[in-house]
Write a protein that holds these residues in place. Structure first.
Motif, PDB file in Angstrom:
ATOM      1  N   ILE A  51       0.858  -1.191   0.000  1.00  0.00           N
ATOM      2  CA  ILE A  51       0.000   0.000   0.000  1.00  0.00           C
ATOM      3  C   ILE A  51       0.891   1.236   0.000  1.00  0.00           C
ATOM      4  N   SER A  52       0.759   2.063  -1.036  1.00  0.00           N
ATOM      5  CA  SER A  52       1.587   3.267  -1.127  1.00  0.00           C
ATOM      6  C   SER A  52       0.890   4.491  -0.561  1.00  0.00           C
ATOM      7  N   ARG A  53      -0.447   4.445  -0.566  1.00  0.00           N
ATOM      8  CA  ARG A  53      -1.177   5.619  -0.085  1.00  0.00           C
ATOM      9  C   ARG A  53      -2.588   5.222   0.305  1.00  0.00           C
ATOM     10  N   VAL A  54      -3.105   5.829   1.364  1.00  0.00           N
ATOM     11  CA  VAL A  54      -4.496   5.646   1.772  1.00  0.00           C
ATOM     12  C   VAL A  54      -5.139   7.026   1.817  1.00  0.00           C
ATOM     13  N   VAL A  55      -6.166   7.229   0.991  1.00  0.00           N
ATOM     14  CA  VAL A  55      -6.834   8.529   0.896  1.00  0.00           C
ATOM     15  C   VAL A  55      -8.301   8.344   1.249  1.00  0.00           C
ATOM     16  N   GLN A  56      -8.689   8.803   2.433  1.00  0.00           N
ATOM     17  CA  GLN A  56     -10.085   8.709   2.875  1.00  0.00           C
ATOM     18  C   GLN A  56     -10.633   7.293   2.685  1.00  0.00           C
ATOM     19  N   GLY A  57      -9.881   6.324   3.116  1.00  0.00           N
ATOM     20  CA  GLY A  57     -10.299   4.925   3.036  1.00  0.00           C
ATOM     21  C   GLY A  57      -9.914   4.222   1.749  1.00  0.00           C
ATOM     22  N   CYS A  58      -9.559   4.978   0.697  1.00  0.00           N
ATOM     23  CA  CYS A  58      -9.162   4.389  -0.593  1.00  0.00           C
ATOM     24  C   CYS A  58      -7.705   3.943  -0.508  1.00  0.00           C
ATOM     25  N   ARG A  59      -7.446   2.717  -0.955  1.00  0.00           N
ATOM     26  CA  ARG A  59      -6.106   2.142  -0.851  1.00  0.00           C
ATOM     27  C   ARG A  59      -5.446   2.100  -2.240  1.00  0.00           C
ATOM     28  N   LEU A  60      -4.378   2.852  -2.406  1.00  0.00           N
ATOM     29  CA  LEU A  60      -3.601   2.852  -3.641  1.00  0.00           C
ATOM     30  C   LEU A  60      -2.359   2.004  -3.417  1.00  0.00           C
ATOM     31  N   GLY A  61      -2.157   1.004  -4.275  1.00  0.00           N
ATOM     32  CA  GLY A  61      -1.018   0.131  -4.049  1.00  0.00           C
ATOM     33  C   GLY A  61      -0.756  -0.799  -5.211  1.00  0.00           C
TER      34      GLY A  61
ATOM     35  N   TYR B 179     -12.997   0.788 -20.182  1.00  0.00           N
ATOM     36  CA  TYR B 179     -13.124   0.406 -18.768  1.00  0.00           C
ATOM     37  C   TYR B 179     -11.760   0.354 -18.094  1.00  0.00           C
ATOM     38  N   LEU B 180     -10.771  -0.207 -18.781  1.00  0.00           N
ATOM     39  CA  LEU B 180      -9.423  -0.250 -18.218  1.00  0.00           C
ATOM     40  C   LEU B 180      -8.866   1.167 -18.078  1.00  0.00           C
ATOM     41  N   GLY B 181      -9.199   2.041 -19.028  1.00  0.00           N
ATOM     42  CA  GLY B 181      -8.784   3.438 -18.921  1.00  0.00           C
ATOM     43  C   GLY B 181      -9.383   4.117 -17.706  1.00  0.00           C
ATOM     44  N   PHE B 182     -10.621   3.780 -17.390  1.00  0.00           N
ATOM     45  CA  PHE B 182     -11.267   4.322 -16.187  1.00  0.00           C
ATOM     46  C   PHE B 182     -10.492   3.937 -14.927  1.00  0.00           C
ATOM     47  N   PHE B 183     -10.057   2.690 -14.834  1.00  0.00           N
ATOM     48  CA  PHE B 183      -9.309   2.269 -13.641  1.00  0.00           C
ATOM     49  C   PHE B 183      -7.959   2.964 -13.573  1.00  0.00           C
ATOM     50  N   ARG B 184      -7.310   3.196 -14.716  1.00  0.00           N
ATOM     51  CA  ARG B 184      -6.052   3.947 -14.688  1.00  0.00           C
ATOM     52  C   ARG B 184      -6.303   5.373 -14.199  1.00  0.00           C
ATOM     53  N   ALA B 185      -7.408   5.969 -14.659  1.00  0.00           N
ATOM     54  CA  ALA B 185      -7.753   7.321 -14.210  1.00  0.00           C
ATOM     55  C   ALA B 185      -8.061   7.340 -12.716  1.00  0.00           C
ATOM     56  N   LEU B 186      -8.702   6.294 -12.226  1.00  0.00           N
ATOM     57  CA  LEU B 186      -9.016   6.202 -10.796  1.00  0.00           C
ATOM     58  C   LEU B 186      -7.738   6.151  -9.967  1.00  0.00           C
TER      59      LEU B 186
ATOM     60  N   GLN C 134      -2.911  11.651  -7.175  1.00  0.00           N
ATOM     61  CA  GLN C 134      -2.829  13.115  -7.227  1.00  0.00           C
ATOM     62  C   GLN C 134      -3.796  13.788  -6.263  1.00  0.00           C
ATOM     63  N   ASN C 135      -4.451  12.986  -5.431  1.00  0.00           N
ATOM     64  CA  ASN C 135      -5.431  13.516  -4.473  1.00  0.00           C
ATOM     65  C   ASN C 135      -6.539  14.285  -5.184  1.00  0.00           C
ATOM     66  N   ARG C 136      -7.028  13.714  -6.302  1.00  0.00           N
ATOM     67  CA  ARG C 136      -8.062  14.390  -7.093  1.00  0.00           C
ATOM     68  C   ARG C 136      -9.291  13.499  -7.293  1.00  0.00           C
ATOM     69  N   LEU C 137      -9.551  12.620  -6.366  1.00  0.00           N
ATOM     70  CA  LEU C 137     -10.722  11.766  -6.476  1.00  0.00           C
ATOM     71  C   LEU C 137     -12.025  12.577  -6.570  1.00  0.00           C
ATOM     72  N   PRO C 138     -12.177  13.688  -5.832  1.00  0.00           N
ATOM     73  CA  PRO C 138     -13.411  14.482  -5.989  1.00  0.00           C
ATOM     74  C   PRO C 138     -13.638  14.949  -7.430  1.00  0.00           C
ATOM     75  N   ASP C 139     -12.553  15.275  -8.148  1.00  0.00           N
ATOM     76  CA  ASP C 139     -12.700  15.707  -9.542  1.00  0.00           C
ATOM     77  C   ASP C 139     -13.236  14.571 -10.412  1.00  0.00           C
ATOM     78  N   LEU C 140     -12.714  13.364 -10.183  1.00  0.00           N
ATOM     79  CA  LEU C 140     -13.183  12.219 -10.957  1.00  0.00           C
ATOM     80  C   LEU C 140     -14.637  11.906 -10.620  1.00  0.00           C
ATOM     81  N   LYS C 141     -14.995  11.989  -9.362  1.00  0.00           N
ATOM     82  CA  LYS C 141     -16.385  11.749  -8.958  1.00  0.00           C
ATOM     83  C   LYS C 141     -17.311  12.784  -9.584  1.00  0.00           C
TER      84      LYS C 141
END
Length: 423
Positions: A5-15, A393-400, A406-413
Protein backbone atom coordinates in the motif's frame (compact mmCIF):
# COMPACT_ATOMS: atom_id res chain seq x y z
CA UNK A 1 1.86 -12.52 -3.08
CA UNK A 2 2.29 -9.24 -1.26
CA UNK A 3 0.10 -6.13 -1.16
CA UNK A 4 2.18 -2.97 -0.97
CA UNK A 5 0.00 0.00 0.00
CA UNK A 6 1.59 3.27 -1.13
CA UNK A 7 -1.18 5.62 -0.08
CA UNK A 8 -4.50 5.65 1.77
CA UNK A 9 -6.83 8.53 0.90
CA UNK A 10 -10.08 8.71 2.88
CA UNK A 11 -10.30 4.92 3.04
CA UNK A 12 -9.16 4.39 -0.59
CA UNK A 13 -6.11 2.14 -0.85
CA UNK A 14 -3.60 2.85 -3.64
CA UNK A 15 -1.02 0.13 -4.05
CA UNK A 16 0.40 -2.81 -5.95
CA UNK A 17 -0.03 -6.56 -5.63
CA UNK A 18 3.40 -8.06 -6.26
CA UNK A 19 4.77 -11.58 -6.47
CA UNK A 20 1.71 -12.89 -8.31
CA UNK A 21 1.48 -16.32 -9.90
CA UNK A 22 3.47 -19.41 -9.18
CA UNK A 23 6.61 -17.75 -10.56
CA UNK A 24 6.01 -14.48 -8.69
CA UNK A 25 6.87 -12.39 -11.76
CA UNK A 26 3.53 -10.60 -12.19
CA UNK A 27 2.09 -7.54 -10.45
CA UNK A 28 -1.27 -5.75 -10.44
CA UNK A 29 -1.93 -2.14 -9.50
CA UNK A 30 -4.81 -1.45 -7.12
CA UNK A 31 -7.55 -0.35 -7.28
CA UNK A 32 -7.77 -2.55 -10.34
CA UNK A 33 -9.83 -5.14 -12.13
CA UNK A 34 -9.39 -8.68 -13.40
CA UNK A 35 -9.77 -9.69 -17.04
CA UNK A 36 -13.23 -11.24 -17.49
CA UNK A 37 -13.62 -14.47 -19.47
CA UNK A 38 -16.30 -17.04 -20.26
CA UNK A 39 -15.06 -20.60 -20.53
CA UNK A 40 -11.53 -19.15 -20.19
CA UNK A 41 -11.90 -16.90 -23.26
CA UNK A 42 -12.70 -13.18 -23.45
CA UNK A 43 -16.13 -13.01 -25.16
CA UNK A 44 -16.06 -12.01 -28.86
CA UNK A 45 -12.24 -11.75 -28.94
CA UNK A 46 -9.50 -14.10 -30.09
CA UNK A 47 -6.17 -13.97 -28.27
CA UNK A 48 -4.61 -12.02 -31.15
CA UNK A 49 -7.44 -9.49 -31.19
CA UNK A 50 -7.39 -9.15 -27.41
CA UNK A 51 -3.70 -8.31 -27.41
CA UNK A 52 -4.22 -5.32 -29.68
CA UNK A 53 -5.20 -3.74 -26.34
CA UNK A 54 -2.39 -2.48 -24.15
CA UNK A 55 -2.01 -2.59 -20.37
CA UNK A 56 -4.24 -5.64 -19.91
CA UNK A 57 -4.70 -6.78 -16.29
CA UNK A 58 -2.12 -9.30 -15.10
CA UNK A 59 -4.87 -11.50 -13.62
CA UNK A 60 -7.51 -13.35 -15.68
CA UNK A 61 -10.75 -14.55 -14.12
CA UNK A 62 -12.17 -17.94 -15.09
CA UNK A 63 -15.35 -19.38 -13.59
CA UNK A 64 -16.38 -22.85 -12.50
CA UNK A 65 -19.87 -22.09 -13.80
CA UNK A 66 -18.54 -22.17 -17.37
CA UNK A 67 -15.87 -24.84 -16.85
CA UNK A 68 -17.67 -27.44 -14.71
CA UNK A 69 -19.10 -29.31 -17.71
CA UNK A 70 -15.58 -29.65 -19.13
CA UNK A 71 -14.12 -31.29 -16.02
CA UNK A 72 -13.31 -34.61 -17.71
CA UNK A 73 -11.57 -32.90 -20.62
CA UNK A 74 -9.44 -30.76 -18.29
CA UNK A 75 -8.55 -33.75 -16.13
CA UNK A 76 -7.43 -35.70 -19.18
CA UNK A 77 -5.49 -32.69 -20.50
CA UNK A 78 -3.61 -32.45 -17.15
CA UNK A 79 -2.13 -28.99 -17.74
CA UNK A 80 -4.94 -26.75 -16.50
CA UNK A 81 -7.26 -24.20 -18.05
CA UNK A 82 -4.50 -21.67 -18.74
CA UNK A 83 -2.64 -23.94 -21.17
CA UNK A 84 -5.88 -25.43 -22.54
CA UNK A 85 -7.29 -22.01 -23.48
CA UNK A 86 -3.98 -20.46 -24.51
CA UNK A 87 -3.95 -17.91 -21.68
CA UNK A 88 -0.24 -17.23 -21.86
CA UNK A 89 1.66 -15.02 -19.45
CA UNK A 90 -1.21 -14.33 -17.04
CA UNK A 91 -2.22 -15.17 -13.49
CA UNK A 92 -5.46 -17.19 -13.30
CA UNK A 93 -8.13 -16.61 -10.65
CA UNK A 94 -11.02 -19.08 -10.50
CA UNK A 95 -14.35 -17.95 -9.07
CA UNK A 96 -17.44 -20.02 -8.41
CA UNK A 97 -20.10 -18.15 -10.41
CA UNK A 98 -20.09 -16.14 -13.62
CA UNK A 99 -20.70 -12.52 -12.51
CA UNK A 100 -22.47 -11.70 -15.81
CA UNK A 101 -24.94 -14.60 -15.60
CA UNK A 102 -27.79 -14.92 -13.07
CA UNK A 103 -27.75 -17.91 -10.73
CA UNK A 104 -31.27 -19.14 -9.89
CA UNK A 105 -31.80 -19.36 -6.12
CA UNK A 106 -33.07 -22.37 -4.20
CA UNK A 107 -30.47 -24.97 -5.16
CA UNK A 108 -28.11 -24.73 -2.18
CA UNK A 109 -27.99 -27.37 0.56
CA UNK A 110 -25.87 -27.89 3.66
CA UNK A 111 -23.32 -29.86 1.61
CA UNK A 112 -23.70 -28.57 -1.96
CA UNK A 113 -23.92 -25.46 -4.12
CA UNK A 114 -25.01 -25.30 -7.76
CA UNK A 115 -23.49 -23.51 -10.74
CA UNK A 116 -25.14 -22.88 -14.08
CA UNK A 117 -23.40 -23.18 -17.42
CA UNK A 118 -24.45 -23.73 -21.03
CA UNK A 119 -25.22 -27.36 -20.20
CA UNK A 120 -27.53 -26.51 -17.30
CA UNK A 121 -27.06 -27.00 -13.56
CA UNK A 122 -24.06 -28.70 -12.00
CA UNK A 123 -24.28 -29.59 -8.31
CA UNK A 124 -20.98 -29.35 -6.44
CA UNK A 125 -19.91 -30.90 -3.17
CA UNK A 126 -16.68 -29.66 -1.62
CA UNK A 127 -14.93 -32.76 -2.96
CA UNK A 128 -16.08 -32.07 -6.53
CA UNK A 129 -15.39 -28.36 -6.16
CA UNK A 130 -11.80 -29.11 -5.21
CA UNK A 131 -11.46 -31.73 -7.95
CA UNK A 132 -12.52 -29.05 -10.43
CA UNK A 133 -9.95 -26.64 -9.02
CA UNK A 134 -7.30 -29.33 -9.39
CA UNK A 135 -8.31 -29.73 -13.05
CA UNK A 136 -8.34 -25.96 -13.68
CA UNK A 137 -5.04 -25.40 -11.78
CA UNK A 138 -5.51 -21.69 -11.01
CA UNK A 139 -3.05 -19.46 -9.21
CA UNK A 140 -5.84 -18.17 -6.94
CA UNK A 141 -9.28 -19.49 -6.24
CA UNK A 142 -12.13 -18.70 -3.88
CA UNK A 143 -13.53 -21.28 -1.50
CA UNK A 144 -16.94 -22.82 -2.11
CA UNK A 145 -19.58 -20.55 -0.60
CA UNK A 146 -23.31 -20.18 0.05
CA UNK A 147 -24.11 -16.82 -1.50
CA UNK A 148 -27.90 -17.11 -1.65
CA UNK A 149 -28.61 -14.18 0.63
CA UNK A 150 -29.40 -11.46 -1.90
CA UNK A 151 -33.07 -12.26 -2.37
CA UNK A 152 -35.69 -9.93 -0.97
CA UNK A 153 -37.03 -10.86 2.48
CA UNK A 154 -34.14 -13.27 3.25
CA UNK A 155 -34.43 -14.02 6.96
CA UNK A 156 -31.66 -13.44 9.49
CA UNK A 157 -31.70 -17.17 10.19
CA UNK A 158 -31.03 -17.93 6.53
CA UNK A 159 -28.19 -15.38 6.44
CA UNK A 160 -26.64 -16.92 9.57
CA UNK A 161 -26.83 -20.34 7.99
CA UNK A 162 -25.10 -19.03 4.84
CA UNK A 163 -22.21 -17.67 6.92
CA UNK A 164 -21.88 -20.94 8.85
CA UNK A 165 -21.95 -23.03 5.67
CA UNK A 166 -19.38 -20.83 3.96
CA UNK A 167 -16.98 -21.04 6.90
CA UNK A 168 -17.43 -24.82 7.01
CA UNK A 169 -16.79 -25.06 3.25
CA UNK A 170 -13.67 -22.89 3.67
CA UNK A 171 -12.25 -25.20 6.34
CA UNK A 172 -12.89 -28.25 4.15
CA UNK A 173 -11.34 -26.57 1.12
CA UNK A 174 -8.22 -25.62 3.08
CA UNK A 175 -7.87 -29.20 4.34
CA UNK A 176 -8.19 -30.73 0.88
CA UNK A 177 -5.96 -28.06 -0.64
CA UNK A 178 -3.00 -29.39 1.34
CA UNK A 179 -3.53 -32.89 -0.05
CA UNK A 180 -3.67 -31.98 -3.74
CA UNK A 181 -0.33 -31.78 -5.58
CA UNK A 182 -2.04 -30.11 -8.55
CA UNK A 183 -2.76 -27.08 -6.33
CA UNK A 184 0.76 -26.74 -4.96
CA UNK A 185 1.61 -23.04 -5.09
CA UNK A 186 -2.03 -21.96 -5.57
CA UNK A 187 -3.63 -19.63 -3.02
CA UNK A 188 -7.09 -19.76 -1.48
CA UNK A 189 -9.18 -16.61 -1.09
CA UNK A 190 -11.78 -16.65 1.67
CA UNK A 191 -15.35 -15.62 0.86
CA UNK A 192 -17.11 -13.18 3.22
CA UNK A 193 -20.91 -13.54 3.29
CA UNK A 194 -23.60 -12.04 5.51
CA UNK A 195 -26.23 -10.57 3.22
CA UNK A 196 -27.56 -7.26 4.52
CA UNK A 197 -27.17 -8.17 8.21
CA UNK A 198 -24.40 -6.12 9.82
CA UNK A 199 -23.65 -8.57 12.66
CA UNK A 200 -23.29 -11.49 10.24
CA UNK A 201 -21.07 -9.47 7.89
CA UNK A 202 -18.75 -8.62 10.77
CA UNK A 203 -18.78 -12.20 12.08
CA UNK A 204 -18.04 -13.63 8.65
CA UNK A 205 -15.15 -11.19 8.13
CA UNK A 206 -13.62 -11.88 11.56
CA UNK A 207 -13.85 -15.65 11.25
CA UNK A 208 -12.57 -15.73 7.68
CA UNK A 209 -9.62 -13.51 8.64
CA UNK A 210 -8.57 -16.16 11.20
CA UNK A 211 -8.01 -18.70 8.41
CA UNK A 212 -4.79 -18.91 6.33
CA UNK A 213 -6.19 -17.25 3.21
CA UNK A 214 -4.33 -15.04 0.72
CA UNK A 215 -7.14 -12.53 0.22
CA UNK A 216 -10.84 -11.94 0.67
CA UNK A 217 -13.80 -12.17 -1.70
CA UNK A 218 -16.70 -9.94 -0.65
CA UNK A 219 -19.90 -11.56 -1.90
CA UNK A 220 -23.50 -10.36 -1.92
CA UNK A 221 -22.87 -6.72 -2.88
CA UNK A 222 -23.99 -7.12 -6.49
CA UNK A 223 -25.68 -4.20 -8.22
CA UNK A 224 -29.34 -4.15 -7.21
CA UNK A 225 -28.85 -6.42 -4.20
CA UNK A 226 -29.17 -3.49 -1.77
CA UNK A 227 -29.24 0.30 -1.61
CA UNK A 228 -26.06 2.31 -2.12
CA UNK A 229 -25.95 3.66 1.43
CA UNK A 230 -26.45 0.23 2.98
CA UNK A 231 -23.78 -1.31 0.76
CA UNK A 232 -21.31 1.39 1.78
CA UNK A 233 -22.07 0.87 5.48
CA UNK A 234 -21.71 -2.91 5.23
CA UNK A 235 -18.52 -2.75 3.14
CA UNK A 236 -16.91 -0.24 5.47
CA UNK A 237 -17.71 -2.36 8.52
CA UNK A 238 -16.55 -5.53 6.76
CA UNK A 239 -13.20 -4.20 5.51
CA UNK A 240 -12.50 -2.77 8.97
CA UNK A 241 -12.34 -6.36 10.26
CA UNK A 242 -9.92 -7.56 7.57
CA UNK A 243 -6.10 -7.41 7.67
CA UNK A 244 -4.67 -4.35 5.94
CA UNK A 245 -1.96 -6.34 4.18
CA UNK A 246 -4.31 -8.66 2.25
CA UNK A 247 -6.34 -7.71 -0.86
CA UNK A 248 -10.15 -7.45 -0.98
CA UNK A 249 -12.09 -8.37 -4.14
CA UNK A 250 -15.77 -7.48 -4.42
CA UNK A 251 -18.02 -9.59 -6.63
CA UNK A 252 -20.76 -8.33 -8.95
CA UNK A 253 -19.94 -4.60 -8.89
CA UNK A 254 -19.14 -3.07 -12.27
CA UNK A 255 -20.77 0.36 -12.74
CA UNK A 256 -18.14 3.13 -12.48
CA UNK A 257 -20.00 5.08 -9.78
CA UNK A 258 -20.43 1.91 -7.71
CA UNK A 259 -16.77 1.02 -8.21
CA UNK A 260 -15.69 4.35 -6.72
CA UNK A 261 -18.07 3.92 -3.77
CA UNK A 262 -16.56 0.49 -3.08
CA UNK A 263 -13.01 1.82 -3.37
CA UNK A 264 -13.89 4.47 -0.76
CA UNK A 265 -15.04 1.63 1.48
CA UNK A 266 -11.66 -0.10 1.24
CA UNK A 267 -12.04 -2.49 -1.73
CA UNK A 268 -9.00 -3.21 -3.92
CA UNK A 269 -10.13 -5.42 -6.81
CA UNK A 270 -13.13 -5.79 -9.13
CA UNK A 271 -14.40 -8.12 -11.85
CA UNK A 272 -14.54 -6.62 -15.36
CA UNK A 273 -17.81 -8.17 -16.57
CA UNK A 274 -19.43 -4.75 -17.09
CA UNK A 275 -17.91 -4.14 -20.58
CA UNK A 276 -19.28 -7.52 -21.69
CA UNK A 277 -22.79 -6.66 -20.49
CA UNK A 278 -22.65 -3.31 -22.28
CA UNK A 279 -21.46 -5.05 -25.46
CA UNK A 280 -24.33 -7.55 -25.31
CA UNK A 281 -26.78 -4.64 -25.18
CA UNK A 282 -25.32 -3.27 -28.42
CA UNK A 283 -23.97 -0.29 -26.50
CA UNK A 284 -20.64 1.52 -26.15
CA UNK A 285 -19.17 2.98 -22.98
CA UNK A 286 -18.89 6.73 -23.43
CA UNK A 287 -18.56 8.30 -19.98
CA UNK A 288 -15.77 10.79 -19.41
CA UNK A 289 -13.11 10.12 -16.78
CA UNK A 290 -10.64 12.83 -17.77
CA UNK A 291 -9.70 15.33 -15.05
CA UNK A 292 -8.05 17.79 -17.44
CA UNK A 293 -9.20 21.39 -17.17
CA UNK A 294 -8.60 22.21 -20.85
CA UNK A 295 -11.86 21.39 -22.70
CA UNK A 296 -10.02 21.39 -26.04
CA UNK A 297 -8.15 18.21 -25.15
CA UNK A 298 -9.57 14.99 -26.59
CA UNK A 299 -11.95 13.10 -24.38
CA UNK A 300 -12.38 15.81 -21.77
CA UNK A 301 -16.00 16.67 -22.46
CA UNK A 302 -19.06 14.69 -21.60
CA UNK A 303 -19.71 12.43 -24.64
CA UNK A 304 -22.52 13.62 -26.85
CA UNK A 305 -24.72 11.92 -29.42
CA UNK A 306 -26.35 13.12 -32.61
CA UNK A 307 -30.09 13.66 -32.50
CA UNK A 308 -32.04 15.45 -35.25
CA UNK A 309 -28.82 16.99 -36.60
CA UNK A 310 -28.08 18.61 -33.25
CA UNK A 311 -25.61 17.77 -30.53
CA UNK A 312 -27.18 16.91 -27.23
CA UNK A 313 -25.98 15.35 -24.02
CA UNK A 314 -26.84 11.70 -23.60
CA UNK A 315 -30.03 11.50 -21.45
CA UNK A 316 -28.25 9.84 -18.56
CA UNK A 317 -30.93 10.28 -15.91
CA UNK A 318 -33.38 8.13 -17.83
CA UNK A 319 -32.71 4.41 -17.71
CA UNK A 320 -33.81 3.03 -21.03
CA UNK A 321 -35.43 -0.30 -21.66
CA UNK A 322 -33.54 -2.33 -24.23
CA UNK A 323 -36.24 -4.94 -24.80
CA UNK A 324 -35.52 -8.17 -26.64
CA UNK A 325 -32.46 -6.73 -28.36
CA UNK A 326 -30.38 -7.14 -25.21
CA UNK A 327 -29.42 -10.73 -25.86
CA UNK A 328 -26.99 -12.90 -23.90
CA UNK A 329 -26.84 -12.37 -20.16
CA UNK A 330 -27.10 -8.61 -20.32
CA UNK A 331 -29.65 -6.95 -18.04
CA UNK A 332 -32.63 -5.41 -19.83
CA UNK A 333 -31.69 -1.82 -18.94
CA UNK A 334 -28.81 0.26 -20.18
CA UNK A 335 -26.96 2.52 -17.76
CA UNK A 336 -26.14 6.20 -17.92
CA UNK A 337 -22.56 5.39 -18.87
CA UNK A 338 -23.24 4.05 -22.36
CA UNK A 339 -24.81 4.92 -25.72
CA UNK A 340 -27.18 2.60 -27.58
CA UNK A 341 -25.65 2.25 -31.03
CA UNK A 342 -28.70 0.41 -32.37
CA UNK A 343 -30.55 3.73 -32.31
CA UNK A 344 -31.22 5.11 -35.79
CA UNK A 345 -29.73 8.48 -34.81
CA UNK A 346 -26.29 6.92 -35.40
CA UNK A 347 -27.07 5.88 -38.98
CA UNK A 348 -25.20 8.90 -40.38
CA UNK A 349 -22.92 9.70 -37.45
CA UNK A 350 -19.37 9.42 -38.78
CA UNK A 351 -17.51 10.19 -35.59
CA UNK A 352 -15.57 7.60 -33.57
CA UNK A 353 -17.41 6.03 -30.65
CA UNK A 354 -15.44 8.27 -28.25
CA UNK A 355 -13.20 11.06 -29.51
CA UNK A 356 -9.62 10.52 -28.39
CA UNK A 357 -10.10 6.83 -27.47
CA UNK A 358 -6.98 4.89 -28.55
CA UNK A 359 -8.73 1.54 -29.15
CA UNK A 360 -8.75 -0.11 -32.60
CA UNK A 361 -12.47 0.50 -33.08
CA UNK A 362 -12.30 4.24 -32.43
CA UNK A 363 -9.15 4.67 -34.52
CA UNK A 364 -10.51 2.87 -37.58
CA UNK A 365 -14.33 2.95 -37.52
CA UNK A 366 -17.29 5.25 -36.93
CA UNK A 367 -20.55 5.07 -35.00
CA UNK A 368 -22.48 4.71 -38.27
CA UNK A 369 -20.50 1.60 -39.21
CA UNK A 370 -21.00 -0.07 -35.83
CA UNK A 371 -24.71 0.83 -36.04
CA UNK A 372 -24.86 -0.88 -39.45
CA UNK A 373 -23.15 -3.99 -38.06
CA UNK A 374 -25.60 -4.18 -35.17
CA UNK A 375 -28.80 -3.79 -37.18
CA UNK A 376 -27.60 -6.40 -39.70
CA UNK A 377 -26.57 -8.79 -36.89
CA UNK A 378 -22.94 -9.01 -38.02
CA UNK A 379 -20.59 -10.78 -35.60
CA UNK A 380 -17.99 -8.05 -36.09
CA UNK A 381 -20.21 -5.69 -34.06
CA UNK A 382 -19.51 -7.66 -30.88
CA UNK A 383 -15.78 -7.75 -31.62
CA UNK A 384 -15.47 -3.99 -32.14
CA UNK A 385 -17.70 -3.11 -29.18
CA UNK A 386 -15.88 -5.50 -26.84
CA UNK A 387 -12.53 -4.02 -27.87
CA UNK A 388 -13.75 -0.49 -27.22
CA UNK A 389 -15.64 -1.22 -24.01
CA UNK A 390 -12.74 -3.15 -22.51
CA UNK A 391 -10.25 -0.42 -23.41
CA UNK A 392 -12.54 2.30 -22.03
CA UNK A 393 -13.12 0.41 -18.77
CA UNK A 394 -9.42 -0.25 -18.22
CA UNK A 395 -8.78 3.44 -18.92
CA UNK A 396 -11.27 4.32 -16.19
CA UNK A 397 -9.31 2.27 -13.64
CA UNK A 398 -6.05 3.95 -14.69
CA UNK A 399 -7.75 7.32 -14.21
CA UNK A 400 -9.02 6.20 -10.80
CA UNK A 401 -5.51 5.26 -9.66
CA UNK A 402 -4.13 8.52 -11.04
CA UNK A 403 -6.82 10.50 -9.20
CA UNK A 404 -5.91 8.81 -5.93
CA UNK A 405 -2.21 9.42 -6.53
CA UNK A 406 -2.83 13.12 -7.23
CA UNK A 407 -5.43 13.52 -4.47
CA UNK A 408 -8.06 14.39 -7.09
CA UNK A 409 -10.72 11.77 -6.48
CA UNK A 410 -13.41 14.48 -5.99
CA UNK A 411 -12.70 15.71 -9.54
CA UNK A 412 -13.18 12.22 -10.96
CA UNK A 413 -16.39 11.75 -8.96
CA UNK A 414 -17.67 15.05 -10.31
CA UNK A 415 -17.10 13.82 -13.88
CA UNK A 416 -19.18 10.73 -13.20
CA UNK A 417 -21.84 12.77 -11.40
CA UNK A 418 -22.21 14.98 -14.47
CA UNK A 419 -22.61 11.87 -16.58
CA UNK A 420 -25.25 10.53 -14.20
CA UNK A 421 -27.20 13.78 -14.16
CA UNK A 422 -26.91 14.31 -17.91
CA UNK A 423 -25.14 17.67 -17.70
Amino acid sequence: MKLEISRVVQGCRLGTLTGLGKTGQHSLETPGCLLYTRCASVPHLTQDTLHTLTNLPAVTQVTLATLAEHQEVLEEFKEGARAFAGLHDTVVYCSLHDPAAPSPPGYTTNKTVSVWGSGGRAELTVARFMALQAAVRPDWYQNMADGETGQENTSRKRVRKAVDRTLSHLDECLLLHQKMPELRGAQVWGVVEGGDVMEERVRSARETAKRPVAGFVLDGFQSGAMGDDLRTQLLTATTAELPHDKPRLVQGVGRPDEVIACVEAGVDLFESFFPYQVTERGCALCFSFSMETDPEQAGTRTPTVLDSDKEKTIPQDVVQENGSDGGGDAPGKMTCFEMDLRDKRYREDFRPLVCGCPCYCCRHHQRAYVHHLLVTNELLAGVLLMLHNTAHYLGFFRALRRALGQNRLPDLKQQLLQCHQGH
